[in-house]
Design a protein around this motif. Structure first.
Motif, short mmCIF file in Angstrom:
data_model
loop_
_atom_site.label_atom_id
_atom_site.label_comp_id
_atom_site.label_asym_id
_atom_site.label_seq_id
_atom_site.Cartn_x
_atom_site.Cartn_y
_atom_site.Cartn_z
N GLY A 1 -2.68 12.48 -12.71
CA GLY A 1 -4.03 12.65 -12.18
C GLY A 1 -4.26 11.74 -11.00
O GLY A 1 -3.54 10.75 -10.79
N SER A 2 -5.26 12.08 -10.21
CA SER A 2 -5.64 11.26 -9.07
C SER A 2 -7.16 11.27 -8.97
O SER A 2 -7.81 12.29 -9.18
CB SER A 2 -5.03 11.80 -7.78
N HIS A 3 -7.71 10.09 -8.66
CA HIS A 3 -9.16 10.00 -8.51
C HIS A 3 -9.61 10.70 -7.24
O HIS A 3 -10.72 11.19 -7.15
CB HIS A 3 -9.58 8.53 -8.47
N THR A 4 -8.75 10.73 -6.25
CA THR A 4 -9.06 11.40 -4.99
C THR A 4 -8.21 12.65 -4.85
O THR A 4 -7.29 12.89 -5.62
CB THR A 4 -8.79 10.46 -3.80
N GLY A 5 -8.53 13.45 -3.88
CA GLY A 5 -7.81 14.70 -3.70
C GLY A 5 -6.49 14.49 -3.01
O GLY A 5 -6.26 15.01 -1.92
N MET A 6 -5.59 13.73 -3.61
CA MET A 6 -4.27 13.50 -3.02
C MET A 6 -3.52 14.82 -2.93
O MET A 6 -3.47 15.58 -3.90
CB MET A 6 -3.47 12.52 -3.87
N PRO B 1 0.84 -1.21 0.00
CA PRO B 1 0.00 0.00 0.00
C PRO B 1 0.87 1.25 0.00
O PRO B 1 1.81 1.37 0.79
CB PRO B 1 -0.80 -0.12 1.30
N TRP B 2 0.55 2.16 -0.92
CA TRP B 2 1.32 3.41 -1.04
C TRP B 2 0.49 4.41 -1.81
O TRP B 2 -0.03 4.07 -2.88
CB TRP B 2 2.63 3.17 -1.77
N PRO B 3 0.34 5.64 -1.35
CA PRO B 3 0.52 6.04 0.05
C PRO B 3 -0.50 5.33 0.95
O PRO B 3 -1.36 4.60 0.47
CB PRO B 3 0.27 7.55 0.01
N ALA B 4 -0.42 5.59 2.24
CA ALA B 4 -1.39 5.01 3.15
C ALA B 4 -2.79 5.46 2.76
O ALA B 4 -2.99 6.60 2.36
CB ALA B 4 -1.08 5.43 4.60
N PRO C 1 -10.28 4.23 -9.13
CA PRO C 1 -10.56 4.67 -7.76
C PRO C 1 -9.56 4.14 -6.73
O PRO C 1 -9.29 4.80 -5.73
CB PRO C 1 -11.97 4.11 -7.50
N GLY C 2 -9.00 2.94 -6.96
CA GLY C 2 -8.08 2.37 -5.98
C GLY C 2 -6.63 2.78 -6.17
O GLY C 2 -5.77 2.32 -5.42
N HIS C 3 -6.35 3.61 -7.17
CA HIS C 3 -4.97 3.98 -7.45
C HIS C 3 -4.61 5.32 -6.82
O HIS C 3 -5.47 6.19 -6.65
CB HIS C 3 -4.75 4.08 -8.96
N ALA C 4 -3.33 5.48 -6.53
CA ALA C 4 -2.86 6.76 -6.03
C ALA C 4 -2.74 7.77 -7.16
O ALA C 4 -3.09 8.94 -6.99
CB ALA C 4 -1.50 6.58 -5.34
N LEU C 5 -2.27 7.32 -8.33
CA LEU C 5 -1.96 8.25 -9.42
C LEU C 5 -2.16 7.59 -10.77
O LEU C 5 -2.22 6.36 -10.89
CB LEU C 5 -0.49 8.70 -9.34
N SER C 6 -2.25 8.43 -11.79
CA SER C 6 -2.06 8.01 -13.17
C SER C 6 -0.96 8.89 -13.76
O SER C 6 -0.78 10.04 -13.35
CB SER C 6 -3.35 8.17 -13.99
N ILE D 1 -6.82 -4.96 -10.50
CA ILE D 1 -6.02 -3.84 -10.99
C ILE D 1 -6.69 -2.52 -10.65
O ILE D 1 -6.06 -1.60 -10.13
CB ILE D 1 -5.80 -3.97 -12.51
N SER D 2 -7.98 -2.41 -10.93
CA SER D 2 -8.68 -1.13 -10.71
C SER D 2 -8.81 -0.81 -9.22
O SER D 2 -8.86 0.36 -8.85
CB SER D 2 -10.06 -1.16 -11.37
N ALA D 3 -8.85 -1.83 -8.37
CA ALA D 3 -8.97 -1.60 -6.93
C ALA D 3 -7.64 -1.24 -6.28
O ALA D 3 -7.61 -0.91 -5.09
CB ALA D 3 -9.55 -2.83 -6.25
N GLY D 4 -6.56 -1.30 -7.03
CA GLY D 4 -5.26 -0.99 -6.45
C GLY D 4 -4.63 -2.14 -5.69
O GLY D 4 -3.61 -1.95 -5.03
N THR D 5 -5.20 -3.34 -5.81
CA THR D 5 -4.64 -4.49 -5.11
C THR D 5 -3.30 -4.90 -5.70
O THR D 5 -2.35 -5.18 -4.99
CB THR D 5 -5.61 -5.68 -5.16
N GLY D 6 -3.24 -4.93 -7.03
CA GLY D 6 -2.03 -5.39 -7.69
C GLY D 6 -1.09 -4.29 -8.12
O GLY D 6 0.06 -4.56 -8.45
N CYS D 7 -1.55 -3.06 -8.15
CA CYS D 7 -0.70 -1.94 -8.55
C CYS D 7 -1.27 -0.65 -7.97
O CYS D 7 -2.45 -0.58 -7.64
CB CYS D 7 -0.59 -1.84 -10.08
#
Length: 398
Positions: A367-372, A177-180, A347-352, A310-316
């Motif tokens: 880009g980021s799906h959330t307000g990182m 997991p990165w970032p937390a 949604p599960g990724h930190a960045l694109s 992949i989309s959930a951020g489990t593998g990347c």
């Protein structure tokens, strides 16, 4: 990706920047209408039936896919970053049930300039399909060509099937997991930043591919933005296009999700370790073996599980990709001066991170799906990583 129909962050976007006065929606729709038939990906919609994916043909009215986007208030005159933030937040224009793409006529971001912004849901097309679509809508290009599955180019790849299957399975393995998770704030608020144009020749490094340099600079920039854990590996997906030169498949996604562990350390070592991991990807025949493994050997339920992980951020934790527009683009005789991209962010990724090159220059978009926090610092960090890499002593590449 398909359930995220209404998430504007799942659209791949390309803003074509032009000089002069912007046309109206009717003029743009009239320009697009006769050209839509050239691109099957604009006339079909993804669906699932009896446990399989399929494409439903649709009647398309160009007027339903064109809209105006005027930047005002704080966004007025704020440049392409503000434009693309609005693009990533703007809800889809296409009607419910229609193919998921649209064209925005954007004004107000820079005095004297306007943009044609093509957006397409990632389920509908991947980046390489969009380059072909832009060629058909706003340029000149030969008819699309698709090779048979069992063409002569595929046969040499059969001996690589075991390693190709292993590469696909690796993409689903857990990563650190990165970032937390607690670091992400403002779910659903897209953040965006892009570099100034960079000469493609200035990015290239001796003995390294453009994608290798992109990924190495991303690793350095990401580590400076949010330090990578030293005791665990953080992985990103680097898509490998499965098309042959000159071939265009414009419906769906045609890439292999190859997983890359982000190295840390000095710039020359990061470039070396990135290259070592990517060396096996360039083996003759591997691309065709991956194509066969993904399209014909992976059961549909397994493909769904892989996509979900992949989309959930489990593998990347990010997708790092590069796209090249090979032909000049224009609208009614006015040349496109610049192309500004925006990649979708799961949604599960930190960045694109997306490098899109056009006319010998490239922009790298984040880009980021959330307000990182701090995403706006990434373009400068990436450019600084490139400078450091060019100034460092050459390190033997793998």
């Amino acid at each position: 990706m398909a359930p995220l129909t209404h998430a504007a962050q799942m659209y791949v976007s390309a803003a074509l920047i032009l000089d002069g006065e912007a046309p109206g929606a009717d003029e743009v729709a009239g320009h697009i209408a006769p050209r839509v038939r050239r691109v099957p990906g604009l006339r079909h919609r993804y669906a699932e039936a009896v446990g399989r994916a399929r494409w439903q043909p649709q009647q398309v009215c160009a007027d339903d896919h064109v809209a105006l986007l005027t930047l005002d208030g704080d966004a007025a005159g704020a440049g392409v970053d503000a434009l693309m933030e609005q693009v990533r937040r703007r809800p889809p224009v296409s009607p419910a049930g229609a193919p998921m793409w649209d064209v925005l006529i954007a004004t107000g971001f820079t005095p004297g300039r306007w943009a044609l912004v093509f957006r397409c849901h990632h389920t509908q097309m991947d980046g390489m399909a969009i380059t072909h679509t832009l060629d058909q809508l706003f340029g000149t290009a030969p008819p699309a060509r698709r090779r048979p599955l069992l063409s002569g180019a595929l046969k040499p790849g059969l001996r690589h099937l075991p390693s190709a299957a292993a590469s696909v399975i690796q993409a689903a393995r857990p990563t650190a997991p990165w970032p937390a998770p607690a670091a992400a704030v403002g779910e659903g608020t897209a953040t965006y930043a892009v570099t100034d144009p960079v000469g493609v020749d200035d990015i290239k490094q001796p003995g390294a591919t453009l994608t290798q340099v992109l990924a190495a600079c991303f690793a350095l920039a990401a580590d400076s933005w949010w330090p990578l854990p030293g005791d665990r590996q953080v992985h990103v997906v680097v898509p490998m296009d499965l098309r042959e030169p000159g071939e265009q498949r414009t419906m769906g996604n045609h890439f292999a999700p190859l997983r890359l562990a982000l190295p840390t350390g000095d710039p020359d070592r990061v470039l070396h370790e990135t290259g070592t991991q990517m060396t096996t990807w360039r083996r003759p025949g591997l691309r065709a073996a991956l194509d066969l493994a993904i399209r014909r050997m992976t059961p549909f339920p397994a493909a769904l599980v892989l996509g979900e992980r992949i989309s959930a951020g489990t593998g990347c934790r990010a997708v790092v990709s590069s796209v090249r527009s090979r032909r000049p683009l224009s609208f009614n005789g006015s040349p496109v001066l610049d192309l500004v991209p925006a990649a979708p962010t799961f949604p599960g990724h930190a960045l694109s991170c997306l490098l899109w090159s056009y006319e010998g220059r490239a922009r790298i978009a984040f880009g980021s799906h959330t307000g990182m926090p701090g995403v706006g610092a990434l373009p400068q960090a990436w450019e600084q990583a490139l400078k450091s890499m060019r100034a460092s002593q050459p390190f033997p590449l793998g």
